[in-house]
Design a protein around this motif. Structure first.
Motif, mmCIF file in Angstrom:
data_model
loop_
_atom_site.group_PDB
_atom_site.id
_atom_site.type_symbol
_atom_site.label_atom_id
_atom_site.label_comp_id
_atom_site.label_asym_id
_atom_site.label_seq_id
_atom_site.Cartn_x
_atom_site.Cartn_y
_atom_site.Cartn_z
ATOM 1 N N LEU A 67 25.964 59.127 8.000
ATOM 2 C CA LEU A 67 24.657 59.411 7.419
ATOM 3 C C LEU A 67 24.205 58.228 6.586
ATOM 4 N N ALA A 68 22.974 57.843 6.812
ATOM 5 C CA ALA A 68 22.465 56.742 6.020
ATOM 6 C C ALA A 68 22.131 57.223 4.620
ATOM 7 N N ASN A 69 21.828 58.469 4.513
ATOM 8 C CA ASN A 69 21.495 59.025 3.208
ATOM 9 C C ASN A 69 22.344 60.263 2.928
ATOM 10 N N ARG A 72 21.731 63.356 0.689
ATOM 11 C CA ARG A 72 20.868 64.487 1.041
ATOM 12 C C ARG A 72 21.509 65.342 2.130
ATOM 13 N N PHE A 247 16.416 48.974 16.896
ATOM 14 C CA PHE A 247 17.167 50.220 16.946
ATOM 15 C C PHE A 247 17.347 50.667 18.399
ATOM 16 N N PHE B 959 11.371 41.012 3.925
ATOM 17 C CA PHE B 959 11.546 42.449 3.818
ATOM 18 C C PHE B 959 10.388 43.086 3.068
ATOM 19 N N CYS C 108 14.972 63.064 5.264
ATOM 20 C CA CYS C 108 15.771 62.506 6.349
ATOM 21 C C CYS C 108 17.107 61.991 5.836
ATOM 22 N N ILE C 109 18.167 62.396 6.538
ATOM 23 C CA ILE C 109 19.496 61.924 6.139
ATOM 24 C C ILE C 109 19.951 60.733 6.981
ATOM 25 N N GLY C 110 19.110 60.358 7.936
ATOM 26 C CA GLY C 110 19.471 59.197 8.744
ATOM 27 C C GLY C 110 20.549 59.474 9.759
ATOM 28 N N PHE C 125 14.798 53.513 13.748
ATOM 29 C CA PHE C 125 15.591 53.753 12.547
ATOM 30 C C PHE C 125 15.505 52.543 11.632
ATOM 31 N N VAL C 128 17.700 49.744 6.570
ATOM 32 C CA VAL C 128 17.703 49.390 5.155
ATOM 33 C C VAL C 128 17.448 50.626 4.297
ATOM 34 N N GLN C 129 16.418 51.380 4.663
ATOM 35 C CA GLN C 129 16.144 52.606 3.914
ATOM 36 C C GLN C 129 16.997 53.770 4.408
ATOM 37 N N GLY C 130 17.543 53.589 5.599
ATOM 38 C CA GLY C 130 18.405 54.638 6.126
ATOM 39 C C GLY C 130 17.675 55.884 6.550
ATOM 40 N N VAL C 131 16.445 55.721 6.963
ATOM 41 C CA VAL C 131 15.717 56.890 7.461
ATOM 42 C C VAL C 131 15.051 56.560 8.787
ATOM 43 N N MET C 132 14.724 57.615 9.496
ATOM 44 C CA MET C 132 14.080 57.453 10.789
ATOM 45 C C MET C 132 12.597 57.239 10.551
#
Ligand SMILES: Nc1nc2c(c(=O)[nH]1)N[C@H]1C(S)=C(S)[C@@H](COP(=O)(O)OP(=O)(O)OC[C@H]3O[C@@H](n4cnc5c(=O)[nH]c(N)nc54)[C@H](O)[C@@H]3O)O[C@H]1N2
Ligand SMILES: Nc1nc2c(c(=O)[nH]1)N[C@H]1C(S)=C(S)[C@@H](COP(=O)(O)OP(=O)(O)OC[C@H]3O[C@@H](n4cnc5c(=O)[nH]c(N)nc54)[C@H](O)[C@@H]3O)O[C@H]1N2
Ligand code: SF4
Ligand code: SF4
Ligand code: SF4
Ligand code: SF4
Ligand code: SF4
Ligand SMILES: [Mo]
Lengths: 326, 966, 245
Positions: A67-69, A72, A247, B959, C108-110, C125, C128-132
C-alpha cells in the motif's frame, strides 16, 4: 503483470498460515472423532497456531508494503459488498483473531464442552474455535483467489482454477509445515500430517500444472481492432505515445522475458511441488523433522517462484495499448 | 477530498493572467499566462488572438517546463584560462566584463576590417534588428537560418509570383475545395494549419498529401501520394504537361496577369537571346521595375502589340517572327515545349508514382479549378485601370515546405509548383494561394546585397543590406575576379541567388580561411555544433582546430543561448539569454510578421516574469553593443547613447530620421492614431499590450485579393511604404532574371561574368524555365552502394533541439529511431527494433531501426534533432537522447567534392545555396552480434556549466511544475 | 430524461497526432485540483511520468495502402466502470451528477487494484503521492463558474487545434457530442467488455472525386482559342473531293 514482492510474500505467507491452521484443526478434528492418530497436547496446538498466526501476521506486514498509503488501510474494509479486496481485508484480521483465540484457548487448556452429539462425541470450545478459524481461513482462500480470478482483463487469472490453486497450494504448504512441525515436536500427528501434506501437494501440483497448460492457450477477447475500433486486418502500433516509462508500462509488465517465466516455472514445479512431495514421501513412516523442514524450505521458495510466475504470466488487455516506443 | 467545484482554481493563491506571445516555436501564437503567487500555473491559447484563436500546441503548453529547465544558462561565462575550447570549462563573469571584452574586440575589428566579424543567427525572429546591427557594423557576414532552412521556398516562389509559402503566404483553406500538401511535416504555421485542416476536412474538402512518409498531416489526407524524395520537380512538371496538354489552365488569367503571353527573343545569336522583346518607343519610367514595353502576339490582328493593349488578346502558343526578323515565342509556348519532354509516363519512372495517378491528379486539379469557381461580390480595379465587379477564384490550394525546398534541385521544383499554381489561376485569389503582408513584393524584391569589396569599409556601415535579392548578375557580391566577398560565399557565382546566405558553410569556410579567415564569430540562437550543421562530427573538430602557432583557427567564438546547448561547449564567451516569457520582443513588419490574408498583423512579446538569474535579453545586448561601438543609428551625433533600452529603441527607432517607419506598424503617430507610417508613439507598447499584443490592420475587402495587380492595394501599400513601386507584380512563368545569369554564363552579359570554372554551372542551372535534374549529391554517390534516401521530419511536439530539456516534451520523444520499410530489414537481415549502422559516403551512425509501412520503401527517416550529445541540455550523461538517440546530420556532407573541376562546393542548391539536407543517400546494415546497443558516435559528456540548476533541485522543480495550490 | 453523462468525442478523422492535448492536460492538471502529475527522473535515463492523456500512433495495412492513425486516449468515463466496484476503499467513484469517474485521493490507499480492472490502461498511479490518478474530465474547469462559459471545457479540448475533441453530454441528444456520435458513426472502444465507455471515437471518413471523361474535353477549352485543337482549314481534303451525288 509485474510481480510485487509484497504481494508474493503476502499471499504465500498467509496461504501457508491458513493451511497450517487448517492442518492443525483437521488433526484435532480427526483425533476428536477418533479416526485419526492419538491426541496431542494443548501446547502443541497452541504453539502451532501461534506459528500460523505469526505467518498471517507477517503476511499482513508484507501487505502494508504494497500500500502506498498504509495509514489509510482501515478504509479498505469499506466496500465489502463489491470488492473482493475489501473482503480479504476484513477476513485476514478475522482469521487472525480466531486463530489467536484458538491458540489461547489451547494454551490455557480451557475446554468447556459446548455440545454433545448423539454418538457421544463432544464439541468442546477449542474444537469449535478451530472450526470457526478454519472456516474463516477457507473463505479467506476464496477471497484471495477471487481478487485475481475476478480480474477479467487478465485471462490467465480469470478462472476458478485461480481460486482452486490458491486454496490447494495454501493447504499443501500449510500441511507440509504442519508435518514438519509435528516431526520436529516428535508428535504422533507426524505421519497423519505427512500423508495429508503429500496428498495436498500432489493435488496442488496437478491443478497448478493444469493451469500452466491452460494459460498456454488462453486468448484475449480483445484485439487491436476492438482496442482502437478500426476494422482492418493488419494493425500495428508504432508508438504508445511516450518513450520513457509510465505506470502502464511498469505495473503491467514483468521484468525479464519469457525465458525467466519458463525457468521459474520449472523451478517452482520442482522446488514447490516435486521436491517436497518426494521428501514427504521419503519421510512417511519415519521420525524427526529434518527432512520435512527441508521440504518446507524448498516449498516456500518454490511457492514464491510460483507466485512470481503467476503474476508474470498474467497478460493484461491494456497491454494492447502499450506495445511500441518510437 | 475537497469538492472540485468548491473553490475555483483562480481563487487558490494570488492569481493573475497576463498575455504575451508564445515562442516555443516560430509560429508565434497569442498566449494567456496564468500566474499563481507569481509563478506560472497555466499557459493557454489566447482566444482573442488572430493567429491561434485560443488553441495551443504540445510545445506551447509545455512552456512552463522551459522556465524550470536545468539547462537554463543564468550567468555570463567565459572559457576558463587554460581550458581547451570544447571542454565546456567556464567561469562566471559579469555583464560588464562581457560587454567590455566584446566592445574592445569588435571595436578593433570594425576599425580595421569589419568583415572579420561574422554574425549568424539561427531560428530566431529578430533578423530586422540583427541585420541592422550587421549592416551598421559594416560586415557582410551576416545571415540567419534561411539558407539552411527553406530559402528555396522563398526564392523559388518570390522570383516567380512575388510571394511564397513559409511565413509569406499560404493556402486559403477556408474556400478551397481541393488541397494538395507537398513535403510538409509541421511548419511555421503550426496551429493555424491544424485549425484550418480540421475545418477544411469537416467542410468536405479533399486533401491530398504528397510525401514519402505518411505521418502527422498526411495521416489524415484523403489520399496519400508517396513519392521518392528529391523527385517532386518531375511530378510537378508532369502535372504541368498534362494540364497544358488537356487545356485545363486558366487562359484568361495567364494572359492578363502573367508573362505567359509575352514574347521572348529566340535569336540565339543575339545578346538579348532569351530576354523579352521590348518596344523601344514605349516610355519606361525610372521608378518602374515591371516595364510596360513588352510585346505579345495579338490573336485578332495577328501582329505583335504592346502586351495588354486594349482590345488585343495575346497568344499563348505559337512561333512568330517580328518585323525585324527576330524569331519570338510567347513564354507559355516555351513552357509547353519544355514540358513536352516531361510526360507522366516519364515521371513515373523517376517519382515512383504511377502515371495514371499523375494524370488523375492533374485532372482533379484542372477540373476543380475550372468547374468550381468561386465568385465574391467584391469590386476592385486592376493595375491597368480595368474595373471588375467581382473577385473570382479557382479553389485548388497548395502548400509545400522543406520536402520541396531542402533539395539541391528544390529551386526549380518550387518554380514548377509556383507555375502550376499560376496555370490553375490560383494566385492571391479565393480558394487558392493568398499573400500575407508585406507580400506580394516586386520580382525580385528591392533590397540588394553589397556589390563588391568596395561595399565594406573600415569604420563604416555596409553599402547595401547584408542580404538582398539580386535582379541581375551585377547585383552579385563578388570581387573583380568574380570571387566571393562573403564568408559563406553567398551571392557569389556558386549560388547567385542565395538570398538568405549559407549559414551551413560559415564554420567550414572560416576554418579553411576560404575565402578568408575571420576573427570573431557570434552565434545567436543557433546550435551550429549540432543540429544546424551538416557533417557535425567534423564541424565540431573545426571549432577546436588550431593552426601551427597553436591559435584556434576560428579565433573567438561568442554564443548567445538560453540553454546549455551543444554549441555552448565551444564558446569562448557565453551570453545567457532570457526565456521568451522574460523579455520584450517584436514580430516586426520589417521582418516576418504574423500577417493574415486580410491584412498586415504584427505583434509583440512582453515580459511576464523577471529575467532568471543574471540573464539578459539578446535584444538588450545588441542595443548595448551597438551603443558602445557607436554604430550609426544607435548613437546620437555626439556619440552619446540614443536608446535607453530595447523597448525604447523599438518605439523610437526610425529607418531614417523622420521616416516614420519603425519596427512596429500599429499605433504610430504621437497618440497612436496612425499605422505603418507615423512618428514614434511613446505609448506604443501599452497599446499593443492592451490589444492582446498584436496590431491587425484589416484591409478593405477590395484590397484583399489579386494584390499582385490590385491598383487600390498597390497604391495603399505604396502610400504606407510597404512597397517602393505601384507596378503590377506579374508572375514570371518565364524568368528573365534567371536568363540574365545564363547570358552571363554564356559570356553575353555586359556586366559581371562568372569565373570560367563556374560558367557551365551557371549556364546549366540558370534556366529561365523549370527543369528536372537529379539531386546533385546523387551524382557523387554510388546508388547501388547507397540505395536509400534518408530524411528527417519535425516532430510536432519538439522544436529543433530546443525541447529535450523540457521534462514533459522529452517524455514524448526521449530518443529517436530510424524508420525503415520491412523490406530493408529483409535485405539487410535484421528485424524490427534491431540496432543498425547507417552509412553514407560521408559518415556513419549507429541507431535503432523500426519497421514502418507508412513510407516509400526506398526512403528511411527519423525525427529531427531528438538525438543529443551526452551531458548537454541539462540532461544526465546517460539520458536516452544521448545513448539511444542519434543525429542524422553526421551523415550529411557540407561540401560535395569535384563540383567545378576538382573544387568542392557547398552541398546546396546551385541557384540559391539552400542546404540540401534531404538529398542524402544511405545504406542500412545490421550491427554485429555483441556490438553495443548504443548510438554512435558518442562524445565526451559535456559537464554542466556554472549557474545551471542541476540534480536534486531540478528534479524538485520538475516535480513542482507550475504552482500547486490545494 | 436520462442521466447526464459528460464525455469526450474524439474525431480520428482530423486528429493529426500533435500531442497538444497531452501536454495541455498535464499542464492544467499538474497544478490543479487533480495534481501533481509527478515525473520521476525527469532529466535522466528512462524518464517516468504521470500523464492523463496519451496520443498513440497505429499503422494499418501495407505500403502503399497504409493508413496512419493517431489515437488519443484518456479515461473513457465508462458508464459501467469496472474500476469502481473493485476499489476496496470507495476512493474510486462515479459522480451521480455528471457521470465523471473520479478518485478521491484522501481515501485512496494506493493498492492499484482498480487499475487492474480497467481494460483501457487509463489509470495512472502516482508513485510519489501514492494514490491512483486519472483523467478527471477537468472537473475543476468545467464546473468553475468563474470561467467564461466557452472556456468551461477540458484543457485538452480547448487546446486541440483541429478541434478533434468534442466535449459534452452524450445523453443529451441536442449536444454537439451526441450529434457527432449519431451523425458520424461514433464508436466505443472494446465494446466486448460491456463497460459502455462514455467517450466515443469518430472514424476516418474519405472524400474522393469522380471525374467524367467528358469533363476533360470542353467547348470552352482554351486550346481551341489557341488553335491547338484546330478546325480543319477550308481547303483541307474532305469527302467532297471524290464523291458526287
Ligand atoms: N514542431 C515543430 N515545428 C516546427 C519546427 C520544429 O522543429 N518543430 N521547425 C520550424 C522550422 S525552422 C521549419 S523550417 C519548418 C519546416 O517545416 P516542414 O518543411 O514541414 O518541416 P520538415 O520536417 O522539414 O518536413 C519536410 C517534410 O517533407 C517530406 N519530404 C522530404 N523530402 C521530400 C521530397 O523530396 N518530396 C516530398 N514531397 N516530401 C519530402 C518529409 O517527409 C517531411 O514530411 O517547421 C517549423 N515548425
Ligand atoms: N538533419 C537536419 N538538420 C536540420 C534540419 C533538418 O530538417 N534536418 N532543419 C534545419 C532547419 S530548417 C533549421 S531552421 C535549423 C535550426 O537550427 P538552429 O536554429 O541552429 O537550432 P535550434 O535547435 O533551433 O536552436 C538553436 C539554439 O537556440 C537556442 N534557444 C532557444 N530559445 C532561445 C532563446 O530564447 N534565446 C536564445 N539566445 N537562444 C535560444 C537553443 O537552446 C539552441 O541552442 O536546423 C536545420 N538542421
Ligand atoms: S505553435 Fe508555436 S507559437 Fe504556437 S503555441 Fe505552439 S509552440 Fe507556441
Ligand atoms: S488504488 Fe486507490 S482508487 Fe484504486 S482501488 Fe486502490 S484504493 Fe481504490
Ligand atoms: S476507462 Fe478505465 S478508469 Fe476510466 S472509467 Fe473506464 S474502466 Fe474506469
Ligand atoms: S479532460 Fe482534462 S483531465 Fe481528461 S484528458 Fe482532457 S485535459 Fe486531461
Ligand atoms: S490535440 Fe487534437 S489533434 Fe492534437 S493529438 Fe490531441 S486530439 Fe489529436
Ligand atoms: Mo527552418
Amino acid at each position: 503483470m509485474r510481480p510485487a514482492f509484497s504481494v508474493l510474500f503476502l499471499t504465500t505467507l498467509i496461504g501457508t498460515g491458513q493451511g497450517l491452521l487448517i492442518a492443525l484443526v483437521t488433526a484435532q478434528f480427526f483425533f476428536v472423532i477418533g479416526s485419526g492418530p492419538s491426541g496431542e497436547s494443548g501446547a502443541f496446538y497452541a504453539l502451532g497456531s501461534a506459528l500460523a498466526l505469526a505467518l498471517l501476521g507477517l503476511g499482513l506486514v508484507a501487505s502494508f508494503f504494497h500500500l502506498a498509503n498504509p495509514q489509510r488501510a482501515w478504509r479498505s474494509a469499506a466496500k465489502w459488498r463489491t470488492s473482493w479486496l475489501s473482503r480479504e481485508v476484513i477476513l485476514i484480521p478475522a482469521v487472525c483473531g480466531l486463530t489467536l483465540l484458538y491458540a489461547l484457548d489451547h494454551w490455557l487448556g480451557w475446554t468447556p464442552v459446548l455440545m454433545v452429539f448423539a454418538n457421544g462425541k463432544a464439541l468442546d470450545l477449542p474444537m469449535a474455535l478451530g472450526f470457526a478459524a478454519a472456516a474463516a481461513a477457507l473463505v479467506l482462500f476464496v477471497c484471495t483467489g477471487m481478487i485475481y480470478a475476478c480480474v477479467k482483463f487478465i485471462r490467465q487469472w480469470s478462472s476458478s482454477w485461480t481460486v482452486i490453486n490458491f486454496l490447494l497450494m495454501g493447504l499443501s504448504s500449510g500441511f507440509t509445515l504442519a508435518a514438519a512441525y509435528a516431526g520436529l515436536m516428535d508428535s504422533v500427528l507426524r505421519d497423519f500430517l505427512v500423508a495429508d501434506a503429500l496428498a495436498a501437494t500432489l493435488l496442488a501440483m496437478a491443478t497448478r500444472l493444469y493451469q500452466v497448460r491452460r494459460n498456454g492457450h488462453v486468448r484475449f477477447r480483445s484485439s487491436l481492432k476492438t482496442a482502437i475500433g478500426t476494422h482492418h486486418p493488419q494493425i500495428r502500433q508504432i508508438t504508445q505515445g511516450f518513450m520513457g516509462q509510465s505506470f502502464n508500462t511498469i505495473e503491467f509488465t514483468a521484468p525479464g522475458g519469457a525465458g525467466t517465466v519458463r525457468g521459474l516455472t520449472v523451478f517452482f514445479i520442482l522446488a514447490g511441488f516435486a521436491v517436497p512431495a518426494a521428501l514427504l514421501a521419503a519421510s512417511l513412516g519415519g521420525t524427526g523433522g529434518a527432512l520435512l523442514a527441508v521440504a518446507v524450505a524448498s516449498q516456500f521458495a518454490g511457492l514464491l517462484a510460483e507466485r512470481w510466475v503467476f503474476f508474470a504470466a498474467g497478460v493484461h488487455v491494456q497491454n494492447l495499448y502499450y506495445q511500441a516506443k518510437a | 477530498m475537497r469538492d472540485p467545484a468548491s473553490i475555483p482554481d483562480s481563487e487558490l493563491g494570488r492569481s493573475e493572467v497576463k498575455t504575451t506571445t508564445c515562442y516555443m516555436c516560430a509560429c508565434r501564437c497569442g498566449i494567456r499566462v496564468h500566474l499563481r503567487d507569481g509563478e506560472i500555473r497555466y499557459i493557454e491559447g489566447n482566444p482573442d488572438h488572430p493567429l491561434n484563436k485560443g488553441v495551443m500546441c504540445a510545445k506551447g503548453a509545455s512552456g512552463i517546463m522551459k522556465q524550470y529547465s536545468p539547462a537554463r544558462l543564468t550567468v555570463p561565462l567565459k572559457r576558463k584560462d587554460g581550458a581547451e575550447r570544447g571542454t565546456s570549462q567556464f567561469e562566471p563573469i559579469s555583464w560588464e566584463e562581457a560587454f567590455a571584452t566584446l566592445a574592445e574586440r569588435l571595436g578593433h575589428l570594425r576599425a580595421t576590417d569589419p568583415k572579420k566579424f561574422a554574425l549568424f543567427t539561427g531560428r530566431d525572429q529578430m533578423q530586422a534588428l540583427t541585420g541592422l546591427f550587421a549592416k551598421q557594423f559594416g560586415t557582410p557576414n551576416y545571415a540567419a537560418h534561411g539558407g539552411f532552412c527553406s530559402v528555396n521556398m522563398a526564392a523559388g516562389m518570390i522570383y516567380t509570383i512575388g510571394g511564397s509559402f513559409w511565413e509569406f503566404g499560404g493556402p486559403d483553406l477556408e474556400r478551397a475545395k481541393l488541397f494538395i500538401m507537398i513535403g510538409t511535416a509541421e511548419d511555421h504555421h503550426s496551429n493555424p494549419m491544424k485549425m484550418e485542416l480540421g475545418k477544411f476536412k469537416r467542410s468536405g474538402g479533399r486533401f491530398i498529401a504528397v510525401n514519402p512518409v505518411r505521418t502527422g498531416y498526411a495521416a489524415i489526407a484523403d489520399e496519400w501520394v508517396p513519392i521518392r524524395p528529391g523527385t517532386d520537380g518531375a511530378l510537378l512538371l508532369a502535372l504541368i504537361h498534362e494540364i497544358i496538354e488537356l487545356g485545363l489552365f486558366d487562359r484568361e488569367f495567364l494572359i492578363r496577369y502573367t508573362n505567359a503571353a509575352e514574347l521572348v527573343n529566340q535569336d540565339s545569336a543575339s545578346d538579348d537571346h532569351g530576354l523579352f522583346v521590348r518596344d523601344p518607343d514605349v516610355p519606361v519610367r525610372p521608378d518602374t521595375f515591371e516595364t510596360p514595353d513588352k510585346l505579345w502576339w495579338d490573336r485578332h490582328s495577328d501582329r505583335p502589340v504592346i502586351s495588354r493593349s486594349a482590345g488585343t488578346d495575346g497568344r499563348l502558343m505559337g512561333v512568330y517572327t517580328l518585323d525585324d526578323g527576330t524569331p519570338v515565342k510567347p513564354s507559355f509556348q516555351l513552357l509547353k515545349e519544355r514540358v513536352k519532354d516531361y510526360p507522366p509516363d516519364w515521371a513515373e519512372g523517376i517519382t515512383g508514382i504511377p502515371a495514371d495517378t499523375i494524370r488523375r491528379l492533374a485532372h482533379e486539379m484542372g477540373v476543380t479549378a475550372r468547374d468550381q469557381t468561386i465568385e465574391l461580390p467584391i469590386a476592385w480595379t486592376d493595375s491597368w485601370g480595368v474595373e471588375h465587379d467581382k473577385v473570382t477564384g479557382n479553389p485548388v490550394a497548395f502548400h509545400a515546405m522543406r520536402g520541396l525546398a531542402a533539395h539541391s534541385n528544390g529551386f526549380h521544383a518550387i518554380r514548377a509548383l509556383a507555375i502550376l499554381m499560376t496555370l490553375l489561376g490560383t494566385i492571391d485569389r479565393p480558394g487558392g494561394f493568398r499573400h500575407k503582408a508585406p507580400f506580394p513584393r516586386p520580382i525580385p524584391p528591392c533590397p540588394k546585397p553589397p556589390k563588391g569589396p568596395q561595399a565594406i569599409k573600415a569604420g563604416e556601415p555596409l553599402t547595401g543590406t547584408p542580404l538582398g535579392w539580386p535582379a541581375d548578375p551585377d547585383d552579385l557580391s563578388v570581387d573583380a575576379q568574380g570571387e566571393a566577398i562573403r564568408l559563406d560565399k553567398g551571392f557569389s557565382w556558386e549560388f547567385p541567388l542565395s538570398v538568405h546566405g549559407l549559414m551551413h558553410n560559415a564554420i567550414t569556410n572560416a576554418w579553411k580561411g576560404d575565402p578568408y579567415p575571420i576573427d570573431t564569430m557570434l552565434l545567436f540562437m543557433a546550435n551550429m555544433a549540432w543540429n544546424s550543421s551538416m557533417n557535425t562530427s567534423e564541424v565540431r573538430k573545426m571549432l577546436t582546430d588550431k593552426d601551427e602557432s597553436g591559435a584556434y583557427k576560428i579565433p573567438f567564438l561568442v554564443v548567445c543561448d538560453a540553454f546549455q546547448s551543444e554549441t555552448v561547449a565551444f564558446a569562448d564567451l557565453v551570453l545567457p539569454d532570457t526565456s521568451y516569457l522574460e523579455r520584450h520582443d517584436v514580430m516586426s513588419i520589417l521582418d516576418r510578421p504574423i500577417s493574415e490574408f486580410d491584412g498586415p498583423v504584427d505583434s509583440v512579446r512582453v515580459p511576464i516574469l523577471p529575467p532568471l538569474g543574471d540573464t539578459k535579453p539578446f535584444q538588450e545586448v545588441v542595443i548595448e553593443l551597438a551603443t558602445r561601438l557607436k554604430l550609426p543609428g544607435f548613437t546620437n551625433k555626439d556619440g552619446s547613447r540614443k536608446f535607453r533600452d530595447y523597448p525604447d529603441f523599438i518605439v523610437n527607432f526610425e529607418t531614417e530620421p523622420g521616416s516614420g517607419i519603425g519596427f512596429l506598424s500599429g499605433w504610430r503617430g504621437k497618440a497612436g492614431e496612425k499605422f505603418l507610417v507615423g512618428e514614434p508613439n511613446p505609448n506604443q507598447w501599452d497599446m499593443y499590450a492592451r490589444n492582446n499584443n498584436h496590431y491587425h490592420h484589416e484591409l478593405p475587402r477590395s484590397y484583399q485579393y489579386m494584390r499582385n495587380w490590385n491598383k487600390g492595394y498597390l497604391d495603399w501599400a505604396y502610400r504606407h511604404r510597404l512597397v517602393r513601386y505601384t507596378d503590377p507584380i506579374i508572375p514570371h512563368i518565364y524568368s528573365e532574371v534567371l536568363q540574365k545569369f545564363r547570358l552571363a554564363g554564356e559570356g553575353k552579359w555586359r556586366g559581371k561574368q562568372p569565373p570560367d570554372r563556374l560558367r557551365e554551372r551557371v549556364k546549366t542551372f540558370f534556366d529561365p524555365l523549370p527543369f528536372y535534374y537529379a539531386p546533385l549529391e546523387w551524382g557523387k554517390s554510388d546508388s547501388s552502394a547507397f540505395p536509400l534516401a534518408a530524411l528527417t521530419q519535425r516532430p510536432m511536439a519538439m522544436y529543433h533541439s530546443w525541447d529535450s530539456q523540457n521534462a514533459w516534451l522529452r517524455q514524448i520523444h526521449t530518443s529517436n529511431v530510424l524508420f525503415v520499410h520491412p523490406k530493408v530489414g529483409t535485405v539487410g537481415n535484421f528485424g524490427d527494433g534491431a540496432w543498425v549502422w547507417v552509412e553514407s559516403p560521408w559518415g556513419k551512425v549507429r541507431c535503432q531501426a523500426r519497421f514502418s509501412e507508412a513510407l516509400e520503401p526506398g526512403t528511411v527517416w527519423t525525427w529531427n534533432a531528438v538525438g543529443k550529445a551526452s551531458g548537454a541540455w541539462g540532461l544526465d550523461p546517460d539520458a536516452n537522447e544521448a545513448r539511444k538517440g542519434f543525429l542524422l546530420n553526421h551523415l550529411i556532407t557540407e561540401e560535395l567534392p569535384n563540383m567545378a573541376g576538382s573544387i568542392a562546393i557547398s552541398n546546396s542548391d546551385p541557384v540559391t545555396g539552400q542546404a540540401a539536407w534531404y538529398d542524402l543517400k544511405v545504406r542500412v546494415t545490421a550491427c554485429q552480434p555483441g556490438e553495443a546497443e548504443e548510438s554512435w558516435p558518442q562524445f565526451d559528456p559535456m559537464p554542466p556549466v556554472p549557474g545551471q540548476t542541476i540534480g536534486f533541485k531540478s528534479k524538485v522543480r520538475a516535480f513542482m511544475a507550475g504552482r500547486k495550490g490545494k | 430524461m436520462s442521466k447526464v453523462q459528460l464525455a469526450l468525442v474524439i474525431d480520428l478523422n482530423v486528429c493529426v497526432g500533435c500531442h497538444a492535448c497531452v501536454t495541455s492536460c498535464k499542464e492544467w492538471n499538474t497544478s490543479g485540483w487533480a495534481g501533481p502529475l509527478t515525473d520521476q527522473n525527469p532529466y535522466g535515463a528512462d524518464p517516468t511520468g504521470v500523464f492523463f492523456n496519451r496520443v498513440q500512433t497505429y499503422e494499418c495495412g501495407t505500403y502503399p495502402n497504409t493508413e496512419t492513425i493517431h489515437f488519443p486516449k484518456s479515461c473513457l468515463h465508462c458508464e459501467e466502470p469496472p474500476c469502481v466496484p473493485v476499489c476496496p476503499t470507495g476512493a474510486s467513484y462515479k459522480r451521480e451528477e455528471d457521470g465523471i469517474v473520479l478518485v478521491d485521493y484522501d481515501k485512496c490507499i494506493g493498492c492499484k487494484y482498480c487499475s487492474w480492472s480497467c481494460p483501457y490502461g487509463a489509470r495512472e498511479f502516482d508513485p510519489v503521492q501514492g494514490v491512483m490518478k486519472k483523467c478527471t474530465l477537468c472537473v475543476d474547469r468545467i464546473t468553475d463558474t468563474t470561467l467564461a462559459e466557452d472556456r468551461r471545457k477540458p484543457a485538452c479540448v480547448l487546446a486541440c487545434p483541429p478541434a478533434a475533441r468534442i466535449f459534452g453530454d452524450i445523453n443529451d441528444p441536442e449536444s454537439e457530442a451526441a450529434k457527432a456520435i449519431r451523425d458520424y458513426g461514433g464508436f466505443q472502444l472494446m465494446p466486448e467488455w460491456g463497460t459502455n465507455p462514455a467517450n466515443h471515437y469518430l472514424p476516418r471518413r474519405k472524400i474522393s472525386m469522380t471525374l467524367h471523361k467528358d469533363e476533360l474535353v470542353r467547348a470552352d477549352n482554351p486550346l481551341k482559342i489557341e488553335g491547338e485543337l484546330p478546325r480543319p482549314s477550308f481547303n483541307a481534303p474532305s469527302i467532297d473531293d471524290l464523291s458526287g451525288w
